[in-house]
Write a protein that holds these residues in place. Structure first.
Motif, mmCIF file in Angstrom:
data_model
loop_
_atom_site.group_PDB
_atom_site.id
_atom_site.type_symbol
_atom_site.label_atom_id
_atom_site.label_comp_id
_atom_site.label_asym_id
_atom_site.label_seq_id
_atom_site.Cartn_x
_atom_site.Cartn_y
_atom_site.Cartn_z
ATOM 1 N N LEU A 135 0.834 -1.193 0.000
ATOM 2 C CA LEU A 135 0.000 0.000 0.000
ATOM 3 C C LEU A 135 0.877 1.256 0.000
ATOM 4 O O LEU A 135 2.038 1.205 0.415
ATOM 5 C CB LEU A 135 -0.914 0.002 1.228
ATOM 6 N N PRO A 136 0.333 2.393 -0.435
ATOM 7 C CA PRO A 136 1.131 3.623 -0.486
ATOM 8 C C PRO A 136 1.787 3.982 0.842
ATOM 9 O O PRO A 136 2.962 4.345 0.874
ATOM 10 C CB PRO A 136 0.111 4.688 -0.920
ATOM 11 N N ARG A 137 1.055 3.892 1.944
ATOM 12 C CA ARG A 137 1.623 4.257 3.246
ATOM 13 C C ARG A 137 2.748 3.304 3.649
ATOM 14 O O ARG A 137 3.740 3.721 4.230
ATOM 15 C CB ARG A 137 0.534 4.348 4.315
ATOM 16 N N GLN A 138 2.603 2.023 3.323
ATOM 17 C CA GLN A 138 3.646 1.051 3.629
ATOM 18 C C GLN A 138 4.910 1.333 2.819
ATOM 19 O O GLN A 138 6.022 1.228 3.331
ATOM 20 C CB GLN A 138 3.147 -0.375 3.338
ATOM 21 N N LEU A 139 4.717 1.703 1.561
ATOM 22 C CA LEU A 139 5.852 2.004 0.700
ATOM 23 C C LEU A 139 6.630 3.206 1.230
ATOM 24 O O LEU A 139 7.862 3.170 1.304
ATOM 25 C CB LEU A 139 5.379 2.265 -0.734
ATOM 26 N N ALA A 140 5.925 4.270 1.621
ATOM 27 C CA ALA A 140 6.600 5.469 2.134
ATOM 28 C C ALA A 140 7.435 5.140 3.364
ATOM 29 O O ALA A 140 8.589 5.572 3.482
ATOM 30 C CB ALA A 140 5.570 6.558 2.456
ATOM 31 N N ALA A 141 6.878 4.368 4.287
ATOM 32 C CA ALA A 141 7.599 4.006 5.513
ATOM 33 C C ALA A 141 8.813 3.132 5.206
ATOM 34 O O ALA A 141 9.911 3.357 5.730
ATOM 35 C CB ALA A 141 6.659 3.287 6.482
ATOM 36 N N ARG A 142 8.630 2.147 4.329
ATOM 37 C CA ARG A 142 9.728 1.231 3.995
ATOM 38 C C ARG A 142 10.869 1.953 3.293
ATOM 39 O O ARG A 142 12.051 1.751 3.619
ATOM 40 C CB ARG A 142 9.215 0.085 3.117
ATOM 41 N N LEU A 143 10.533 2.818 2.341
ATOM 42 C CA LEU A 143 11.590 3.511 1.597
ATOM 43 C C LEU A 143 12.373 4.472 2.481
ATOM 44 O O LEU A 143 13.592 4.586 2.346
ATOM 45 C CB LEU A 143 11.000 4.241 0.394
ATOM 46 N N ALA A 144 11.695 5.161 3.387
ATOM 47 C CA ALA A 144 12.418 6.066 4.295
ATOM 48 C C ALA A 144 13.412 5.286 5.147
ATOM 49 O O ALA A 144 14.577 5.680 5.283
ATOM 50 C CB ALA A 144 11.432 6.833 5.176
ATOM 51 N N ALA A 145 12.977 4.165 5.717
ATOM 52 C CA ALA A 145 13.874 3.348 6.543
ATOM 53 C C ALA A 145 15.014 2.766 5.709
ATOM 54 O O ALA A 145 16.166 2.717 6.165
ATOM 55 C CB ALA A 145 13.083 2.235 7.231
ATOM 56 N N SER A 146 14.723 2.352 4.481
ATOM 57 C CA SER A 146 15.754 1.789 3.606
ATOM 58 C C SER A 146 16.795 2.836 3.214
ATOM 59 O O SER A 146 17.994 2.552 3.153
ATOM 60 C CB SER A 146 15.129 1.203 2.335
ATOM 61 N N LYS A 147 16.340 4.066 2.955
ATOM 62 C CA LYS A 147 17.275 5.137 2.619
ATOM 63 C C LYS A 147 18.176 5.461 3.807
ATOM 64 O O LYS A 147 19.375 5.688 3.642
ATOM 65 C CB LYS A 147 16.505 6.379 2.174
ATOM 66 N N ALA A 148 17.588 5.470 4.992
ATOM 67 C CA ALA A 148 18.392 5.728 6.195
ATOM 68 C C ALA A 148 19.439 4.631 6.374
ATOM 69 O O ALA A 148 20.607 4.916 6.650
ATOM 70 C CB ALA A 148 17.495 5.826 7.431
ATOM 71 N N ALA A 149 19.040 3.387 6.203
ATOM 72 C CA ALA A 149 19.976 2.270 6.366
ATOM 73 C C ALA A 149 21.107 2.336 5.345
ATOM 74 O O ALA A 149 22.272 2.089 5.671
ATOM 75 C CB ALA A 149 19.230 0.942 6.246
ATOM 76 N N ALA A 150 20.781 2.694 4.101
ATOM 77 C CA ALA A 150 21.804 2.792 3.061
ATOM 78 C C ALA A 150 22.809 3.899 3.380
ATOM 79 O O ALA A 150 24.013 3.739 3.179
ATOM 80 C CB ALA A 150 21.154 3.038 1.704
#
Length: 195
Positions: A45-60
């Motif tokens: 879902l859109p909200r799940q994607l936003a949360a996942r991408l933010a965390a993934s960018k931080a981890a990278a």
């Protein structure tokens, strides 16, 4: 004597996020855009994607700057379960505007703050908007402006698309690309900003 605060790294290439941070007196020590796969997962879902991408960018970014405080964000436009990403071309921008015409949609921004000790703090902000019914001429004029390029949903509320908004509930800065209240709260929570 207080310990020196860690450098702040913004894991984003968005000039809009830099401008928004400047509004609250935050100037990152470094800007480190991350290159991650932003493809939505099946049934995501859109909200799940936003949360996942933010965390993934931080981890990278943390992998490259382990001693820094890393701030990352991602904004996703959702129309129901549908994700309206960055239009690939004018035809897709036209299709997005036609879909948004006269309808309510949501802008979700995931914000992630990763501390040097590995602690991850996150927020997900949801702003609801509705566009007026757009005429064909309005859609064509907007597409011709080129403002749809490189932005989620194909529009920037801080530019000419603002005139289309007949309803907004939530954070205006969230729609621009970074919810300032929540971001400031995260930075205060780790002592980077004064209370």
């Amino acid at each position: 004597m207080t310990a020196a605060r860690p450098p702040l790294v913004l894991a984003s290439a968005s000039p809009r996020r830099l401008d928004l941070l400047a509004r609250i007196g935050v100037v990152p020590d470094r800007v480190l855009p991350t290159d991650i796969d932003e493809t939505p997962r099946k049934e995501e879902l859109p909200r799940q994607l936003a949360a996942r991408l933010a965390a993934s960018k931080a981890a990278a970014a943390v992998a490259l700057e382990p001693e820094a405080l890393v701030l990352a964000a991602d904004t996703v436009v959702g129309l129901g379960r549908r994700i309206l990403g960055k239009p690939a071309d004018a035809a897709e921008a036209r299709r997005f505007l036609t879909l948004l015409s006269g309808r309510r949609h949501h802008v979700y921004t995931g914000v992630a703050l990763r501390a040097p000790d590995g602690t991850l703090r996150t927020r997900l902000v949801d702003t609801a908007l509705a566009f007026q019914r757009l005429t064909e001429a309005q859609v064509e004029d907007f597409v011709a402006s080129g403002e749809w390029q490189g932005v989620a949903g194909g529009y920037q509320i801080q530019k000419r698309a603002e005139v289309f908004v007949r309803f907004l509930s939530g954070s205006h800065s969230n729609v621009v690309g970074l919810p300032l209240f929540e971001t400031a709260q995260l930075l205060r929570g780790v002592g980077w900003l004064r209370p």
